[in-house]
Write an enzyme that holds these catalytic residues in place. Structure first.
Site, PDB file in Angstrom:
ATOM      1  N   HIS A 239       0.826  -1.215   0.000  1.00 57.41           N
ATOM      2  CA  HIS A 239       0.000   0.000   0.000  1.00 57.41           C
ATOM      3  C   HIS A 239       0.864   1.272   0.000  1.00 57.41           C
ATOM      4  O   HIS A 239       0.765   2.120  -0.878  1.00 57.41           O
ATOM      5  CB  HIS A 239      -0.865   0.059   1.256  1.00 57.41           C
ATOM      6  CG  HIS A 239      -1.722  -1.132   1.522  1.00 57.41           C
ATOM      7  ND1 HIS A 239      -2.865  -1.387   0.823  1.00 57.41           N
ATOM      8  CD2 HIS A 239      -1.610  -2.127   2.442  1.00 57.41           C
ATOM      9  CE1 HIS A 239      -3.433  -2.484   1.301  1.00 57.41           C
ATOM     10  NE2 HIS A 239      -2.692  -2.954   2.277  1.00 57.41           N
TER      11      HIS A 239
HETATM   12  C1  BDR Z   1      -2.937   0.968   5.282  1.00 59.04           C
HETATM   13  O1  BDR Z   1      -3.168   0.520   6.609  1.00 59.04           O
HETATM   14  C2  BDR Z   1      -1.962   0.158   7.204  1.00 59.04           C
HETATM   15  O2  BDR Z   1      -2.120  -1.029   7.929  1.00 59.04           O
HETATM   16  C3  BDR Z   1      -0.929   0.072   6.115  1.00 59.04           C
HETATM   17  O3  BDR Z   1       0.343   0.450   6.581  1.00 59.04           O
HETATM   18  C4  BDR Z   1      -1.438   1.041   5.075  1.00 59.04           C
HETATM   19  O4  BDR Z   1      -0.992   2.358   5.324  1.00 59.04           O
HETATM   20  C5  BDR Z   1      -3.661   0.050   4.329  1.00 59.04           C
HETATM   21  O5  BDR Z   1      -5.016   0.020   4.617  1.00 59.04           O
END
Ligand code: BDR
Ligand code: CA
Length: 314
Positions: A239
């Site tokens: 992500h």
């Molecule tokens: C986001 O949530 C976090 O757990 C990850 O680092 C990312 O920024 C994804 O939904």
């Protein structure tokens, strides 16, 4: 000229990978990390940020601790995704370096106002620090060059509730302030990050290079891979690193300009982000949203950059 950025973060396994990608990319000048609660407590997030920079020989980059709790909602952490420490099974030593004194919100305000229109901020955790900066200093929103945010699920389902993505869900009130602030925003939602999957074969390829960097990636991602497999994915979504594709490989992303809002009521859709695709609300566009990505090409780029970084740190 490399793009000058500050990453606002709650490390977090993929947050840590985003720092490594920024450090491995000549197109980027990483000027600071500001930390927030999110995946873990502020204390753990800040320790992780310092430790990962130290691992990558980048302790010269300042780290400033920020928000301890979201604006209205209680603290949430996601040990089931990122492990108790926040960075999986990796065992990074206690960092020798220290944070810069003061609060991340004041640091962000001071840096941005000192050079209006120059600094881009990449928030890859809950938006608490950014909302606080906008509220505390009315000049902040006009002075910041842009925000490139990892958050939201526009056409995609959520990952923390059926409708909401984690970063936005943790502090929906902050997201509401940020989305309506007038700051130029690029949103990197689950719609695209769920197509950028780091798989076991990629980790095996990296492990061919013996380096603390490849060991860290392997140790950190184990927990996250298990979580991803349990949820029907063939690998772990990168992500947060994908936000940096806006600098290093923007051609991999397809954007749509939209008015996007967020539900900050406390009902079942709290944290849901929704785009006005039909123009029903007549509200002006407030962000550029990535809706498609050439995910495999991004993963290949990520691995190549990690290979180069790993070779430089043994
Ligand atoms: C986001 O949530 C976090 O757990 C990850 O680092 C990312 O920024 C994804 O939904
Ligand atoms: Ca994150």
């Amino acid at each position: 000229m490399p793009k000058r950025i500050i990453i606002d973060t709650d490390p977090g396994i993929d947050d840590a990978f985003a720092f490594l990608l920024a450090l491995a990319s000549p197109e980027i000048k990483l000027e600071a990390l500001t930390t927030t609660q999110g995946n873990v407590t502020l204390e753990a997030a800040t320790r992780n940020a310092l430790a990962v920079l130290e691992l990558a020989n980048a302790s010269h980059i300042p780290v400033i601790a920020g928000s301890v709790v979201p604006l209205v909602q209680p603290l949430r952490a996601s040990a089931h995704v990122h492990g108790e420490s926040g960075i999986g099974n990796s065992k990074l030593p206690t960092p020798k370096s220290k944070t810069i004194e003061g609060h991340a919100v004041d640091y962000l305000i001071q840096r941005v106002l000192a050079e209006p229109g120059e600094l881009s901020i990449f928030p890859i955790g809950p938006l608490t620090n950014i909302a606080m900066a906008i509220r505390k200093e009315p000049k902040f929103a006009k002075a910041v060059k842009e925000l490139v945010i990892m958050g939201g699920a526009v056409l995609e389902h959520g990952n923390v509730t059926p409708q909401a993505e984690f970063n936005i869900y943790v502090d929906p009130h902050a997201a509401h302030i940020v989305f309506h602030s007038g700051v130029p925003i690029t949103l990197i939602p689950l719609d695209v990050t769920h197509k950028c999957l780091l798989k076991i074969e990629h980790v095996d390829r990296l492990l061919k290079i013996k380096s603390p960097i490849t060991k860290f990636i392997n140790d950190a991602v184990e927990v996250y891979l298990r979580f991803s497999f349990d949820h029907g994915f063939t690998g772990s979504a990168l992500h947060d690193p994908l936000t940096l594709a806006t600098i290093i490989a923007p051609e991999l992303l397809t954007f749509k300009e939209l008015h996007v809002d967020v539900d900050h009521s406390s009902g079942v859709s709290m944290g849901k982000t929704f785009g006005d695709f039909f123009g029903n609300t007549s509200k002006p566009v407030n962000m550029k949203v990535a809706l498609q990505v050439r995910g495999e090409e991004f993963i290949e780029l990520f691995i190549q950059r990690m290979e180069t970084l790993a070779k430089s740190i043994s």
